[in-house]
Design a protein around this motif. Structure first.
Motif, PDB file in Angstrom:
ATOM      1  N   LYS A 198      32.410  55.407 -46.710  1.00 14.33           N
ATOM      2  CA  LYS A 198      32.085  54.734 -45.453  1.00 14.33           C
ATOM      3  C   LYS A 198      31.544  55.706 -44.413  1.00 14.33           C
ATOM      4  CE  LYS A 198      35.519  51.106 -46.015  1.00 14.33           C
ATOM      5  NZ  LYS A 198      36.805  50.577 -45.574  1.00 14.33           N
ATOM      6  N   LYS A 199      31.897  56.983 -44.554  1.00 19.34           N
ATOM      7  CA  LYS A 199      31.495  57.987 -43.535  1.00 19.34           C
ATOM      8  C   LYS A 199      30.091  58.438 -43.706  1.00 19.34           C
ATOM      9  CE  LYS A 199      36.136  59.590 -42.851  1.00 19.34           C
ATOM     10  NZ  LYS A 199      37.088  60.628 -42.946  1.00 19.34           N
ATOM     11  N   LEU A 234      38.529  57.376 -51.693  1.00 15.72           N
ATOM     12  CA  LEU A 234      37.107  57.435 -52.073  1.00 15.72           C
ATOM     13  C   LEU A 234      36.301  56.432 -51.268  1.00 15.72           C
ATOM     14  CD1 LEU A 234      37.307  57.817 -55.962  1.00 15.72           C
ATOM     15  CD2 LEU A 234      36.634  59.560 -54.295  1.00 15.72           C
ATOM     16  N   SER A 235      36.842  55.257 -51.125  1.00 14.55           N
ATOM     17  CA  SER A 235      36.152  54.211 -50.364  1.00 14.55           C
ATOM     18  C   SER A 235      35.978  54.623 -48.906  1.00 14.55           C
ATOM     19  CB  SER A 235      36.935  52.907 -50.454  1.00 14.55           C
ATOM     20  OG  SER A 235      36.273  51.890 -49.773  1.00 14.55           O
ATOM     21  N   ALA A 246      45.570  54.439 -54.235  1.00 11.89           N
ATOM     22  CA  ALA A 246      45.453  55.319 -53.066  1.00 11.89           C
ATOM     23  C   ALA A 246      44.225  56.216 -53.186  1.00 11.89           C
ATOM     24  CB  ALA A 246      46.721  56.153 -52.904  1.00 11.89           C
ATOM     25  N   LYS A 247      43.990  56.750 -54.398  1.00 14.09           N
ATOM     26  CA  LYS A 247      42.799  57.582 -54.619  1.00 14.09           C
ATOM     27  C   LYS A 247      41.529  56.777 -54.385  1.00 14.09           C
ATOM     28  CE  LYS A 247      44.526  60.776 -58.122  1.00 14.09           C
ATOM     29  NZ  LYS A 247      44.418  61.163 -59.545  1.00 14.09           N
ATOM     30  N   ASN A 248      41.512  55.553 -54.915  1.00 12.03           N
ATOM     31  CA  ASN A 248      40.344  54.692 -54.752  1.00 12.03           C
ATOM     32  C   ASN A 248      40.110  54.357 -53.277  1.00 12.03           C
ATOM     33  OD1 ASN A 248      39.792  54.713 -57.475  1.00 12.03           O
ATOM     34  ND2 ASN A 248      40.862  52.797 -57.871  1.00 12.03           N
TER      35      ASN A 248
END
Length: 126
Positions: A125-126, A120-121, A115-117
């Motif tokens: 993307k933003k 982060l992903s 979930a953390k990864n």
């Protein structure tokens, strides 16, 4: 001390007791080492070596489970017929319990890490 392994998936009604002996713990550590070795390839690795590694990767957990649980030939046959995910789950459960880790706690920690990864992903993307 002994751990209990649920082997109903193999048609075994009662949990199987496995001693947390030095021998069994050593087997679990060696099998982890061997599994990691099977995943390492370098630029010189041939296609034949990769295929051979794949075969060994299939045999490794099944042979380990059969040995540790002291399965009868018919039970080992059932093990060979299981889905790869089912074999992997049983393999992981045995190793974790032998090494005094709670499989449910490990799954929970892995889910939290995933979930953390994912967060982060999404941020990247933003």
């Amino acid at each position: 001390m002994a751990i209990k392994i649920n082997a109903k998936i193999l048609g075994i009604k009662e949990p199987i007791e496995v001693k947390q002996s030095g021998t069994n713990i050593t087997k679990s550590l060696k099998i982890q080492r061997d599994a990691l070795k099977l995943q390492s390839f370098d630029d010189d690795t041939t296609e034949d070596e990769i295929i051979e590694s794949g075969i060994k990767a299939q045999e490794l957990p099944i042979n380990f489970i059969s040995d540790i649980l002291r399965l009868k030939p018919k039970e080992t046959e059932k093990l060979w017929d299981l889905d790869r995910d089912d074999v992997s789950e049983l393999f992981t459960e045995i190793i974790l319990k032998l090494q005094d880790q709670d499989p449910e706690e490990v799954k929970k920690a892995q889910a939290e890490e995933a979930a953390k990864n994912a967060e982060l992903s999404d941020t990247e993307k933003k």
